[in-house]
Design an enzyme around this catalytic site. Structure first.
Site, short mmCIF file in Angstrom:
data_model
loop_
_atom_site.label_atom_id
_atom_site.label_comp_id
_atom_site.label_asym_id
_atom_site.label_seq_id
_atom_site.Cartn_x
_atom_site.Cartn_y
_atom_site.Cartn_z
N LYS A 87 0.83 -1.21 0.00
CA LYS A 87 0.00 0.00 0.00
C LYS A 87 0.86 1.25 0.00
O LYS A 87 0.48 2.27 -0.57
CB LYS A 87 -0.97 0.00 1.19
CG LYS A 87 -2.05 -1.07 1.03
CD LYS A 87 -3.25 -0.86 1.91
CE LYS A 87 -4.31 -1.91 1.56
NZ LYS A 87 -5.55 -1.79 2.30
N LYS A 131 -4.96 -9.30 -6.41
CA LYS A 131 -6.22 -9.68 -5.75
C LYS A 131 -7.30 -8.65 -6.07
O LYS A 131 -7.01 -7.47 -6.31
CB LYS A 131 -6.04 -9.82 -4.24
CG LYS A 131 -5.86 -8.51 -3.49
CD LYS A 131 -6.12 -8.70 -1.99
CE LYS A 131 -6.16 -7.33 -1.29
NZ LYS A 131 -6.68 -7.32 0.04
N LYS A 187 -10.98 -3.63 -2.75
CA LYS A 187 -11.86 -2.46 -2.70
C LYS A 187 -11.10 -1.20 -3.10
O LYS A 187 -11.60 -0.38 -3.85
CB LYS A 187 -12.40 -2.25 -1.29
CG LYS A 187 -13.35 -3.31 -0.82
CD LYS A 187 -14.02 -2.80 0.47
CE LYS A 187 -14.08 -3.87 1.55
NZ LYS A 187 -12.89 -3.93 2.40
N1 AQP Z 1 -9.56 -10.80 -3.40
C1 AQP Z 1 -9.84 -11.44 -2.28
N2 AQP Z 1 -9.96 -12.79 -2.26
C2 AQP Z 1 -10.26 -13.45 -1.11
N3 AQP Z 1 -10.48 -12.82 0.07
C3 AQP Z 1 -10.39 -11.47 0.10
N4 AQP Z 1 -10.55 -10.56 1.08
C4 AQP Z 1 -10.35 -9.32 0.58
N5 AQP Z 1 -10.04 -9.40 -0.73
C5 AQP Z 1 -10.06 -10.72 -1.06
C6 AQP Z 1 -10.93 -10.88 2.46
O1 AQP Z 1 -12.05 -10.09 2.80
C7 AQP Z 1 -12.02 -9.81 4.20
C8 AQP Z 1 -12.32 -8.38 4.46
O2 AQP Z 1 -11.34 -7.58 3.88
P1 AQP Z 1 -10.97 -6.18 4.50
O3 AQP Z 1 -12.14 -5.31 4.49
O4 AQP Z 1 -10.32 -6.36 5.82
O5 AQP Z 1 -9.91 -5.57 3.55
P2 AQP Z 1 -8.80 -6.17 2.66
O6 AQP Z 1 -8.38 -7.53 3.01
O7 AQP Z 1 -7.70 -5.17 2.60
O8 AQP Z 1 -9.63 -6.24 1.32
P3 AQP Z 1 -9.77 -5.17 0.23
O9 AQP Z 1 -10.98 -5.41 -0.54
O10 AQP Z 1 -8.50 -5.12 -0.53
O11 AQP Z 1 -10.00 -3.84 1.03
P4 AQP Z 1 -9.18 -2.51 1.05
O12 AQP Z 1 -8.97 -2.19 -0.37
O13 AQP Z 1 -10.07 -1.57 1.77
O14 AQP Z 1 -7.89 -2.77 1.76
C9 AQP Z 1 -10.67 -10.25 4.71
O15 AQP Z 1 -10.81 -11.46 5.41
C10 AQP Z 1 -9.87 -10.47 3.46
O16 AQP Z 1 -8.91 -11.48 3.62
#
Ligand code: AQP
Length: 332
Positions: A112, A195, A198
């Site tokens: 990030k 991956k 969001k």
């Molecule tokens: N692409 C993915 N495949 C499988 N699992 C995923 N998770 C996120 N992306 C994938 C799982 O979703 C849960 C919640 O995620 P989070 O809100 O804690 O944020 P994150 O892991 O950082 O996911 P994002 O979508 O990439 O969010 P941002 O962009 O806000 O950081 C977790 O259990 C994660 O493993």
């Protein structure tokens, strides 16, 4: 019963299929066998910049989606992280037993920071995994259902629990990751080497649970697929097609091998068209139910208040023990 904790950030207007297939869909059946705490982690959501009004709305939308997918507030504790002050308080204590080098090795922070530039990355983003450890350890959770991207953070939670227990006496349960192998990492439709995320994916790279069906179908139609024409599962050579097969299989319950047979001799277009329908069928009721919860925000806030009260009872007790063990004078 063993205890489960997991959280999700309210960092978008909708959860995406990566969140759902990687983590959230495990949350629902665990309610039958475990005592579950599920949390909308708004403290985490301010680590990378946000708009207060948008955050407030997204926090409600996140909670509504969790109810819509089947989190039952009668059986599980559903709450918002900032309603339980002990998360931030325990995070401070844990940050004092976390090595600077140890925190610096977290790959999500590094990824990030590369994207945001180190001047824009906050100290909160750096200490995010320590707050996540506090989230889990406060409730003495045995298992944590998350996607593959959280494995390293969970490892840190385990290390911190063991270190604290060693130095101050047994206080925390050492949590285990609960990661589903097949859907641990759903990839970006436009960039199948990353991956689905969001914050990092482009809008066309993600399928949102709350998307209009026509919009999801269009995104799936324009998904990057691989050279060759065969529909086979091969994440190395064909990450795009394999991702579509994974999503199809997870949503329909059809084994990937059966899908390969079903699509033998047919083109990518067929797979994409049918997957568009599968996704639409799956998301339509979730969208409807989410909207119904959002139509009654007072009721939604009440559900969250009840959850927070129950969570505080557990968390405050753990925090009191921790404060006592590290030598803080009791506040009377
Ligand atoms: N692409 C993915 N495949 C499988 N699992 C995923 N998770 C996120 N992306 C994938 C799982 O979703 C849960 C919640 O995620 P989070 O809100 O804690 O944020 P994150 O892991 O950082 O996911 P994002 O979508 O990439 O969010 P941002 O962009 O806000 O950081 C977790 O259990 C994660 O493993």
């Amino acid at each position: 019963r063993p205890r489960v904790f997991s959280g999700i950030q309210p960092t978008a207007d909708s959860f995406h299929l990566g969140n759902y297939l990687g983590a959230l869909r495990n949350w629902v059946p665990l309610q039958d066998t475990h005592d579950c705490l599920y949390c909308v982690v708004d403290l985490h959501a301010i680590t990378a910049g946000h708009d207060p009004k948008v955050l407030r709305q997204r926090t409600r939308v996140a909670a509504a989606q969790l109810l819509a997918i089947g989190i039952d507030p009668e059986r599980s504790i559903l709450f918002v992280q900032s309603h339980v002050p002990a998360h931030a308080e325990l995070a401070w204590v844990l940050s004092c037993i976390t090595g600077f080098g140890e925190a610096s090795r977290m790959t999500q922070f590094k990824d990030k920071t590369v994207k945001q530039g180190s001047d824009r990355a906050s100290v909160g983003l750096f200490t995010y995994p320590v707050l996540m450890a506090a989230d889990i350890l406060l409730y003495r959770a045995h298992e944590v259902p998350v996607g593959e991207d959280q494995r390293q953070h969970l490892e840190l939670s385990r290390d911190l629990a063991q270190r604290f227990n060693r130095d101050y006496g047994k206080t925390f349960v050492v949590p285990e990751p609960y990661i589903l192998r097949d859907t641990a990492k759903i990839v970006d439709l436009q960039d199948p080497t990353s991956k689905m995320s969001k914050s990092a994916s482009t809008p066309n790279g993600i399928i949102e649970l709350l998307d209009e069906p026509a919009r999801s179908a269009k995104k799936i139609r324009s998904a990057v697929t691989d050279t060759g024409r065969e529909i086979v599962y091969d994440p190395e050579q064909k990450p795009g097609v394999s991702n579509l097969l994974t999503i199809h299989s997870a949503l329909t319950g059809t084994p990937v091998a059966d899908l390969e047979k079903q699509y033998e001799g047919r083109g990518y277009g067929d797979l994409k068209k049918e997957l568009g329908q599968v996704v639409a069928d799956f998301t339509a009721p979730i969208r409807e139910r989410t909207q119904a919860y959002l139509d009654d925000p007072a009721e939604l806030d009440k559900v969250l208040a009840v959850g927070a009260e129950k969570a505080r009872q557990i968390a405050d007790q753990t925090l009191r023990t921790v404060y006592d063990r590290v030598g803080f004078l009791p506040a009377r």
